[in-house]
Design a protein around this motif. Structure first.
Motif, PDB file in Angstrom:
ATOM      1  N   PRO A 206     -24.331  -0.335  -2.000  1.00 15.99           N
ATOM      2  CA  PRO A 206     -23.322   0.275  -1.337  1.00 15.99           C
ATOM      3  C   PRO A 206     -24.156   1.744  -0.422  1.00 15.99           C
ATOM      4  N   PRO A 207     -23.722   1.703   0.447  1.00 16.15           N
ATOM      5  CA  PRO A 207     -24.985   2.496   2.188  1.00 16.15           C
ATOM      6  C   PRO A 207     -25.595   3.528   1.825  1.00 16.15           C
ATOM      7  N   HIS A 208     -24.047   4.047   0.584  1.00 13.54           N
ATOM      8  CA  HIS A 208     -25.302   5.665   0.422  1.00 13.54           C
ATOM      9  C   HIS A 208     -25.822   5.810  -0.957  1.00 13.54           C
ATOM     10  N   ASP A 209     -26.250   4.151  -1.185  1.00  8.95           N
ATOM     11  CA  ASP A 209     -27.278   4.348  -2.471  1.00  8.95           C
ATOM     12  C   ASP A 209     -28.177   3.298  -1.733  1.00  8.95           C
ATOM     13  N   GLU A 230     -28.650  -1.824 -11.021  1.00 10.88           N
ATOM     14  CA  GLU A 230     -27.358  -1.053 -11.938  1.00 10.88           C
ATOM     15  C   GLU A 230     -28.231  -0.639 -13.093  1.00 10.88           C
ATOM     16  N   SER A 231     -29.338   0.042 -13.201  1.00 11.80           N
ATOM     17  CA  SER A 231     -30.333   0.735 -14.504  1.00 11.80           C
ATOM     18  C   SER A 231     -30.762   2.063 -13.477  1.00 11.80           C
ATOM     19  N   GLN A 232     -29.724   2.421 -12.865  1.00 11.14           N
ATOM     20  CA  GLN A 232     -30.273   3.670 -11.930  1.00 11.14           C
ATOM     21  C   GLN A 232     -31.498   3.666 -11.004  1.00 11.14           C
ATOM     22  N   PHE A 233     -32.592   3.030 -11.581  1.00  7.18           N
ATOM     23  CA  PHE A 233     -33.709   2.649 -11.112  1.00  7.18           C
ATOM     24  C   PHE A 233     -34.027   2.321  -9.975  1.00  7.18           C
ATOM     25  N   ILE A 234     -35.029   2.167  -9.027  1.00  3.86           N
ATOM     26  CA  ILE A 234     -35.024   1.911  -7.459  1.00  3.86           C
ATOM     27  C   ILE A 234     -35.738   0.575  -7.577  1.00  3.86           C
ATOM     28  N   PHE A 254     -39.712   5.541 -11.381  1.00  3.13           N
ATOM     29  CA  PHE A 254     -39.099   6.508 -12.305  1.00  3.13           C
ATOM     30  C   PHE A 254     -37.694   7.112 -11.535  1.00  3.13           C
ATOM     31  N   ARG A 255     -36.352   7.309 -12.235  1.00  3.05           N
ATOM     32  CA  ARG A 255     -35.340   7.371 -11.732  1.00  3.05           C
ATOM     33  C   ARG A 255     -35.908   8.948 -11.116  1.00  3.05           C
ATOM     34  N   LEU A 256     -35.457   8.364  -9.559  1.00  4.82           N
ATOM     35  CA  LEU A 256     -35.213   9.742  -8.688  1.00  4.82           C
ATOM     36  C   LEU A 256     -34.314   8.861  -7.787  1.00  4.82           C
ATOM     37  N   MET A 257     -34.121  10.315  -6.575  1.00  5.85           N
ATOM     38  CA  MET A 257     -33.020  10.172  -5.906  1.00  5.85           C
ATOM     39  C   MET A 257     -31.854  10.002  -6.151  1.00  5.85           C
TER      40      MET A 257
END
Length: 426
Positions: A206-209, A230-234, A254-257
């Motif tokens: 998705p463009p916002h991600d 999919e795991s919300q990692f970058i 790490f998870r960020l953004m």
């Protein structure tokens, strides 16, 4: 009779001799005129041409073969890039464009003869059967324009080019645009030369991600793509322009953004992202040479109207300290990560001023207000001045106006084998 014939032959011979003599004299005169024109060495011609505006350079290529050779040379293109001022490129909605699709109607994308259409060029490059019809039907069309700030005026100029996709990244006069004829595909182009090519398909998000950054590394251009997996990692992938596929590299561990906000900034050998739009205490950095990520703490918490930007070979952080003060912090190198406050603007400040960019050739910093007004702070005269612009030319509330820092140039992402030793960045 014989005497008369002989006399006539003599007169004819005399006329021929006079005509031949006149021809020789005319040739000598023309040669003298040519010899009187001063010879201009190639370096001198190049030095004159380099001072022409970019629009005139495009036309000057076709004056003669020597000029074409000069303007197309890697050295000239490099020098032209170094002289190019910064501008803000953006998309402006073409009102009234909403058209259907027909298998036989390739004219859907074509403009008038003086306008370049990205989709028309792509249509010519690819098979009709590969196009995604529903996406086309739902798309809007945008004119590609740019803003120039000079002599106290903010002027909007047009490339006479259109596209349906969003501008994703910019570097050295090149931009990366969505290809709306195939989901997830990108196009790299120079809006000045109108050179264009398709990039290989990467990870679709998705463009916002997701976020893109285009940089020049040694002799090549790299496109960096950050995205949330999919795991919300970058996750991260890198494309060297000219290669057929993306390379997956380790993203930030790490998870960020919470969501991707501003475009990344390239400075001091690295790309820098602001992970959140408000109440942010650090930036995320990827060094281009080794493609490694780490974080850098900001000198103070970043708020919604604060920005990081490149200025004079440094990374700068422009922040609203107080209601009537704007401070400028600078980071000169990644090692040590020591920010230094280099200036505090204490005159003419407005709470909602958003920093745009530092002038390339003058010690000035430009801002955009929420009502679309453009301001510039002159450090030499310690003065905040408002630029004269067309009423309503910029409204931040309009989603169509996403400003991207740019430089109009003749740069190409293509580097010939013979030109590598004299590449744009050697």
């Amino acid at each position: 009779m014989a005497e008369k014939a002989c006399k006539a032959m003599s007169l004819l011979k005399l006329a021929e001799e006079r005509a031949s003599m006149k021809k020789k004299l005319d040739e000598q005169k023309r040669k003298q005129q040519l010899d009187s024109v001063p010879y201009l060495p190639k370096d001198c011609v190049s030095n004159i041409l380099i001072r022409l505006p970019i629009e005139s350079l495009q036309q000057s290529r076709f004056v003669c073969k020597p000029w074409y050779s000069i303007i197309k040379s890697p050295t000239f293109i490099r020098d032209n890039l170094h002289r190019a001022p910064k501008v803000m490129i953006f998309l402006s909605l073409v009102k009234g464009f909403l058209r259907g699709w027909s298998d036989q109607d390739s004219a859907l994308f074509h403009e008038n003869p003086n306008t370049f259409s990205v989709e028309s060029k792509i249509f010519d490059l690819k098979s009709v059967h590969m196009l995604h019809r529903p996406l086309i039907c739902s798309s809007s069309k945008y004119a590609i324009k740019y803003m120039v700030l000079e002599d106290g005026k903010g002027m909007i100029r047009d490339y006479n080019a259109t596209c349906m996709g969003k501008i994703r990244a910019s570097c050295d006069g090149l931009i990366v645009v969505d290809n709306m004829l195939r989901k997830g595909e990108l196009v790299i182009m120079n809006p000045v030369t109108r050179e264009l090519n398709l990039l290989p398909l990467g990870t679709i998000c998705p463009p916002h991600d997701e976020s893109f950054g285009l940089v020049c590394c040694a002799r090549w251009y790299k496109l960096v793509h950050l995205f949330r997996d999919e795991s919300q990692f970058i996750g991260c992938e890198v494309l060297q322009i000219g290669e057929k596929s993306w390379r997956v590299i380790d993203g930030p561990a790490f998870r960020l953004m919470k969501w991707f906000g501003y475009d990344p900034v390239f400075a001091i050998g690295a790309l820098h992202w602001v992970p959140e739009l408000d109440h942010n205490e650090h930036i995320v950095t990827m060094t281009i040479e080794d493609e490694k990520f780490h974080t850098i703490m900001l000198p103070k918490t970043s708020r919604f109207n604060d920005r990081i930007m490149e200025a004079y070979d440094r990374l700068c952080f422009v922040t609203h300290e107080e209601i009537n003060e704007i401070s400028i912090w600078a980071l000169e190198r990644l090692s040590g990560e020591a920010w230094t406050k280099i200036y505090t603007i204490a005159v003419g400040c407005i709470r909602d001023l958003i920093p745009l960019y530092f002038s390339r050739f003058k010690w000035e910093l430009y801002f955009l207000d929420k009502d679309g007004s453009v301001f510039g702070f002159d450090f030499e005269n310690v003065q905040m001045k408002k630029f004269t612009t067309m009423k309503g030319c910029f409204m931040l509330a309009g989603a169509e106006y996403t400003l991207t820092l740019h430089a109009n140039s003749l740069v190409s992402w293509q580097i010939k084998e013979d030109d590598r030793d004299d590449a744009i960045y050697s």
